[in-house]
Design a protein around this motif. Structure first.
Motif, PDB file in Angstrom:
ATOM      1  N   THR A 144      38.135  29.748  35.467  1.00 46.85           N
ATOM      2  CA  THR A 144      39.083  28.805  36.057  1.00 46.85           C
ATOM      3  C   THR A 144      40.379  29.486  36.459  1.00 46.85           C
ATOM      4  N   ASP A 145      40.486  30.787  36.187  1.00 49.20           N
ATOM      5  CA  ASP A 145      41.642  31.545  36.658  1.00 49.20           C
ATOM      6  C   ASP A 145      41.226  32.968  37.007  1.00 49.20           C
ATOM      7  N   THR A 146      42.100  33.680  37.708  1.00 53.03           N
ATOM      8  CA  THR A 146      41.829  35.049  38.122  1.00 53.03           C
ATOM      9  C   THR A 146      42.207  36.021  37.008  1.00 53.03           C
ATOM     10  N   PHE A 147      41.963  37.294  37.248  1.00 50.62           N
ATOM     11  CA  PHE A 147      42.378  38.320  36.304  1.00 50.62           C
ATOM     12  C   PHE A 147      43.889  38.308  36.080  1.00 50.62           C
ATOM     13  N   ASP A 148      44.630  37.802  37.046  1.00 50.40           N
ATOM     14  CA  ASP A 148      46.083  37.748  36.939  1.00 50.40           C
ATOM     15  C   ASP A 148      46.584  36.410  36.405  1.00 50.40           C
ATOM     16  N   ASP A 179      38.597  38.813  42.684  1.00 51.96           N
ATOM     17  CA  ASP A 179      38.184  39.672  41.579  1.00 51.96           C
ATOM     18  C   ASP A 179      36.746  40.175  41.690  1.00 51.96           C
ATOM     19  N   ALA A 180      36.177  40.102  42.873  1.00 55.86           N
ATOM     20  CA  ALA A 180      34.831  40.656  43.060  1.00 55.86           C
ATOM     21  C   ALA A 180      34.835  42.162  42.830  1.00 55.86           C
ATOM     22  N   ASP A 181      33.693  42.689  42.417  1.00 48.30           N
ATOM     23  CA  ASP A 181      33.504  44.146  42.328  1.00 48.30           C
ATOM     24  C   ASP A 181      33.134  44.632  43.730  1.00 48.30           C
ATOM     25  N   TRP A 182      34.148  44.845  44.545  1.00 47.63           N
ATOM     26  CA  TRP A 182      33.940  45.050  45.979  1.00 47.63           C
ATOM     27  C   TRP A 182      33.109  46.279  46.284  1.00 47.63           C
ATOM     28  N   ALA A 191      42.751  38.819  26.829  1.00 48.34           N
ATOM     29  CA  ALA A 191      42.574  38.040  28.054  1.00 48.34           C
ATOM     30  C   ALA A 191      41.254  38.408  28.711  1.00 48.34           C
ATOM     31  N   THR A 192      40.521  37.402  29.113  1.00 50.89           N
ATOM     32  CA  THR A 192      39.257  37.617  29.816  1.00 50.89           C
ATOM     33  C   THR A 192      38.935  36.342  30.587  1.00 50.89           C
ATOM     34  N   THR A 193      37.819  36.336  31.290  1.00 47.95           N
ATOM     35  CA  THR A 193      37.397  35.140  32.016  1.00 47.95           C
ATOM     36  C   THR A 193      36.072  34.664  31.454  1.00 47.95           C
ATOM     37  N   PRO A 202      45.453  30.051  38.810  1.00 44.06           N
ATOM     38  CA  PRO A 202      44.399  29.028  38.784  1.00 44.06           C
ATOM     39  C   PRO A 202      43.508  29.119  40.017  1.00 44.06           C
ATOM     40  N   LEU A 203      42.211  28.996  39.802  1.00 44.86           N
ATOM     41  CA  LEU A 203      41.247  29.042  40.905  1.00 44.86           C
ATOM     42  C   LEU A 203      41.022  27.667  41.521  1.00 44.86           C
ATOM     43  N   TYR A 204      41.201  26.605  40.724  1.00 44.51           N
ATOM     44  CA  TYR A 204      40.879  25.253  41.181  1.00 44.51           C
ATOM     45  C   TYR A 204      42.148  24.430  41.376  1.00 44.51           C
TER      46      TYR A 204
END
Length: 271
Positions: free
Chosen positions: A95-99, A43-46, A88-90, A102-104
């Motif tokens: 701890t999770d992606t935009f979708d 989800d980086a702003d590439w 929905a937001t982070t 889970p990140l961990y």
């Protein structure tokens, strides 16, 4: 991770460009706790630093973090309060992606003590740099624009319906800058003929809301771009397909439009 994660490129024009989400650096000790390094960078702003690499030529100051938003999101309220209640937001340490992935690994999520450590290590220095540059330029000009530069993929169903407009201008519903600045930015976007919305799904993150104090001479605006304006977006995001490379021919018209946007910010600040 060395101390070179924070980049400040100084100019003397009354414009600060903040790039808070283009970072991909993750401390080595954190990687074994993640589901995958790719997912942590998804989800980086590439390529924001490349898309806006002309900003220095305009005399702007650029403040950028190289640290991944998975480590800490410097554009979130440090109190942990949601910027978009009910949507929905982070969070500060996602701890999770935009979708919603889970990140961990199970049981490896950061606790409150670790979040506080990350804040002291990365969040506070980033905002210290922003504040220093805004104060320096306010001393020179009296009025300064803070432009918070972002991008996101055109479709993220968990966050918004349908396809995002090319230009998404956020001013905290008009509270973070003077109406004249909003109008100038809108005019530069609308001249392209591409879709634009102001204070739609993205009204500005914590940076825009916290620093935007028109009554004190700091006018803040967030620009959230649909990344189709400068890269090819694959139909599905996988390790093999994402991120796609920066696409200079595709980006050229968008860069021209963004040059006009930043020039409009400067004209406002200098008026």
């Amino acid at each position: 991770m060395s101390g070179d994660w924070l980049t400040v490129t100084r100019g003397d024009a009354p414009l600060v460009v903040s790039i808070p989400h283009a970072g991909t650096l993750i401390p080595a000790e954190l990687e074994p706790r993640l589901v995958s390094p790719w997912l942590a960078r998804k989800d980086a702003d590439w390529w924001m630093e490349r898309l806006y690499d002309f900003a220095g030529e305009l005399g702007a100051t650029v403040v950028r973090t190289g640290v991944s938003r998975t480590v800490i999101d410097v554009n979130r309220d440090p109190s942990g309060a949601s910027l978009y209640p009910g949507q929905a937001t982070t969070g500060l340490c996602p701890t999770d992606t935009f979708d919603g992935e889970p990140l961990y690994l199970a049981g490896q999520e950061p606790n409150e003590a670790e979040i506080a450590t990350r804040r002291a290590r990365f969040f506070d220095p980033y905002h210290g740099a922003l504040r220093d540059e805004l104060d320096r330029l306010r001393g020179l000009h009296g009025k300064v624009v803070l432009y918070d530069a972002h991008s996101i993929r055109s479709r993220a169903p968990r966050l918004f319906d349908g396809e995002l407009p090319q230009f998404n201008v956020g001013t905290n519903s008009g509270g973070s800058c003077a109406p004249a600045l909003t109008a100038a930015v809108e005019a530069a976007c609308d001249a392209t003929g591409l879709p634009r919305v102001t204070n739609g799904r993205f009204k500005g993150g914590w940076i825009t809301r916290h620093y935007g104090q028109p009554e004190h001479g700091v006018h803040a605006v967030q620009m959230e771009l649909a990344c189709r304006g400068y890269i090819d977006e694959p139909p599905a995001l996988t390790l093999e397909t994402w991120p796609t490379p920066y696409h200079p021919p595709r980006a050229a018209p968008l860069r021209a439009a963004l040059t006009d946007v930043l020039k409009a910010c400067l004209a406002f600040a200098q008026a």
